[in-house]
Write a protein that holds these residues in place. Structure first.
Motif, PDB file in Angstrom:
ATOM      1  N   VAL A 445       0.826  -1.210   0.000  1.00 51.50           N
ATOM      2  CA  VAL A 445       0.000   0.000   0.000  1.00 51.50           C
ATOM      3  C   VAL A 445       0.859   1.259   0.000  1.00 51.50           C
ATOM      4  N   LEU A 446       1.850   1.323   0.898  1.00 51.25           N
ATOM      5  CA  LEU A 446       2.741   2.481   0.978  1.00 51.25           C
ATOM      6  C   LEU A 446       4.182   2.004   0.898  1.00 51.25           C
ATOM      7  N   ASP A 447       4.902   2.427  -0.140  1.00 52.01           N
ATOM      8  CA  ASP A 447       6.319   2.101  -0.241  1.00 52.01           C
ATOM      9  C   ASP A 447       7.158   3.308   0.187  1.00 52.01           C
ATOM     10  N   TYR A 448       8.449   3.266  -0.085  1.00 60.02           N
ATOM     11  CA  TYR A 448       9.347   4.344   0.347  1.00 60.02           C
ATOM     12  C   TYR A 448       8.924   5.698  -0.227  1.00 60.02           C
ATOM     13  N   ASN A 449       8.584   5.722  -1.504  1.00 58.68           N
ATOM     14  CA  ASN A 449       8.189   6.985  -2.142  1.00 58.68           C
ATOM     15  C   ASN A 449       6.937   7.577  -1.500  1.00 58.68           C
ATOM     16  N   ASP A 450       6.006   6.706  -1.116  1.00 57.55           N
ATOM     17  CA  ASP A 450       4.780   7.181  -0.466  1.00 57.55           C
ATOM     18  C   ASP A 450       5.070   7.717   0.936  1.00 57.55           C
TER      19      ASP A 450
END
Length: 571
Positions: A445-450
């Motif tokens: 759902v949320l990676d580093y960029n997010d």
């Protein structure tokens, strides 16, 4: 058992070696157990068999009617420590102190800073402080001491668990002994140079063990803490994780001045394997329904690990799924089917002083160390191959395990040959493998960029990476610059994990790999291509598996038997 050894014989405090410990391994260090207020020396009875394989175990017995003062007990233990040190000056000496025994261990350590000591303290609290909580300071000294005596006398039977074998006059003597022990140890904490591991119970209703553990951690020079939330004061006499497991999981077992990940490793016992599988990774194990395939010399794919060589050195080279969720099933599969301990090369951050010293429960990272994980360094790979181990290596490292959205099943390997030339130096067999299934258990759902777009959270991520240990130099490109973070995952109705180990690639006798970098690079690219090919095969074939869904696997087990292995596709 205690009733059999507390009969009055007029003898002084003395050491005994439990028969149940058996014969230790060659060059094993000595472990001296210092008992709690009961003084029997039987506080390790649940751990004798496990400890006896790794240590020469001596237990201190203090007879019920003995009245040796604290300084006398310190001298007795100290003389033993100095004698053993003189016999084996390059070996560490372990002092395991239970409650009161913790004070005794700290006192001996403070007086012998030049001797290599490892202290393991179980709930080393100060009952005097606990007993004095409700005693007003306005009372005259005589009355205050009388009330304190009554309070602690009532407390001691619960602390020791041996109220039926310790007479009242002995309990009163223990009160005096405890007061002098606590005062002596606390006044000398600054002089303790030894390694210290404090075990603190979360449900210690008699002593503030968690607070005491934190105090010791902040007062001692080299101290780490492990909390056990479900245990009471008699931590070593309760069901749960074994003491030997804790020692291994915190990297405290060693036979010489420095810990060696190769020579000091002790394989997990069947008890540890079953506990870890059922209690630690049980839910993931159930959800993933992992199934392993391997490739024989003739290229035939078979169920199980028959295609993987039994004799090392072997390097298993593969793809690192999101958050490394494939590790546990892989390690379990090799242990149960081939009785082989796979030594995983893990990120050094898991072994840093910060990670080891943080006060926490006995965690997943501790269990990784129990099951053979070592920091990924060239020297550790060298040592493991020299001992003919089966080594698990992920060239993509944390870049693969912490990949971004849309990057599942994509390899992020550096340009350098890395492990290929090392394998050739030892004639190791390389086994490429693919694994798929992360997209069947969770959605990223949320990676580093997010995360870096979220205020406050982005600052936390930056701070965590500012002083993070780097596995590779900048020449390794994207793999070296990977940022460490914890992604947000959304669980799915679980599918299944599939592993395929490719045809073994032998390097024995291949001097050309060492002499010609181009040949080494060709082999490196061949291994990478094989990993990608195996993953493509699994992604296609899993569609033919009638039991890919956990629902279908659950129904299958309900119809046949819970222990019956669920089949998969025909390879």
């Amino acid at each position: 058992m205690a009733k059999d050894i507390v009969k009055h014989d007029g003898g002084p405090p003395r050491w005994f070696c439990p028969v149940s410990c058996g014969r230790p391994l060659k060059d094993s260090p000595i472990l001296l157990f210092l008992p709690g207020m009961d003084g029997t020396g039987l506080g390790l009875v649940l751990h004798h068999k496990a400890l006896g394989k790794a240590f020469e175990v001596w237990c201190l017995h203090i007879p019920v009617h003995d009245r040796t003062p604290f300084e006398g007990l310190v001298k007795l233990v100290e003389e033993t420590v100095r004698f053993e040190h003189a016999l084996s000056p390059h070996k560490p000496i372990y002092l395991v102190g239970d409650s009161f025994g913790g004070c005794l261990a700290l006192a001996v350590a403070s007086r012998n800073p030049a001797i290599d000591l490892v202290l393991i303290l179980s709930n080393p609290g100060d009952p005097v402080k606990m007993a004095a909580v409700n005693i007003e300071s306005s009372f005259p000294p005589g009355q205050r001491f009388e009330r304190l005596s009554r309070s602690l006398t009532g407390l001691l039977p619960y602390l020791s668990g041996f109220d039926d074998i310790l007479p009242r006059d002995t309990l009163l003597w223990k009160l005096k002994l405890l007061k002098s022990a606590a005062a002596y140890a606390n006044s000398r904490l600054h002089a303790v140079k030894a390694e210290v591991l404090v075990l603190a119970s979360g449900k210690d209703n008699m002593l503030p063990s968690r607070d005491e553990a934190e105090r010791l951690k902040n007062s001692l020079q080299d101290c780490i803490v492990r909390h056990f939330m479900d245990n009471g004061h008699t931590l070593l006499l309760e069901d749960g994780i074994g003491l030997m497991t804790v020692i291994k999981g915190t990297n405290k077992f060693r036979r010489s001045r420095r810990h060696s990940y190769a020579s000091d490793f002790l394989p997990p016992s069947m008890t540890e394997l079953n506990y870890a599988c059922d209690q630690i990774i049980g839910l993931l194990r159930l959800a993933s329904g992992s199934i392993l395939f391997s490739t024989l010399e003739d290229g035939k794919i078979v169920k199980g690990l028959a295609g993987v060589p039994n004799e090392g050195p072997v390097i298993l080279v593969g793809y690192h799924m999101l958050m490394g969720v494939e590790l546990s099933s892989l390690a379990e599969g090799f242990l149960r089917e081939k009785h082989i301990m796979v030594r995983g090369l893990a990120h050094p951050a898991l072994f840093s002083r910060t990670a080891m010293s943080s006060s926490s429960d006995f965690s997943l990272t501790d269990w990784m160390r129990v099951f053979g994980a070592v920091p990924v360094t060239p020297s550790n790979l060298f040592k493991l191959l020299s001992t003919k181990s089966h080594v698990l290596l992920y060239p993509g490292g944390s870049r693969e395990a912490l990949h971004y959205k849309g990057e599942e099943y994509k390899l992020f390997w550096p340009d350098q040959q890395e492990f290929v030339r090392m394998a050739a130096r030892f004639g190791a067999t390389i086994v490429p493998f693919g694994v798929v299934g992360e997209d069947d258990v969770a959605e990223l759902v949320l990676d580093y960029n997010d995360l870096m777009k979220i205020p406050v959270v982005n600052d936390l991520v930056r701070d965590a990476n500012e002083n993070a240990i780097r596995v590779r130099d900048e020449a390794s490109g994207e793999v070296a610059s990977q940022k460490l973070f914890i992604p947000l995952l959304m669980p799915k109705i679980p599918g299944r994990f599939y592993y395929l180990f490719g045809k073994p690639i032998k390097t024995k006798g291949r001097e050309d790999i060492l002499q010609d970098k181009q040949v080494a690079n060709q082999l490196y690219l061949q291994v990478k291509s094989e990993v990608e090919r195996q993953m493509s095969f699994l992604i296609k074939k899993r569609q033919e598996d009638p039991y890919r869904s956990i629902v279908d696997r659950t129904l299958y087990k309900a119809i046949y038997a819970p222990s019956h292995e669920v089949p998969a596709f025909e390879p």
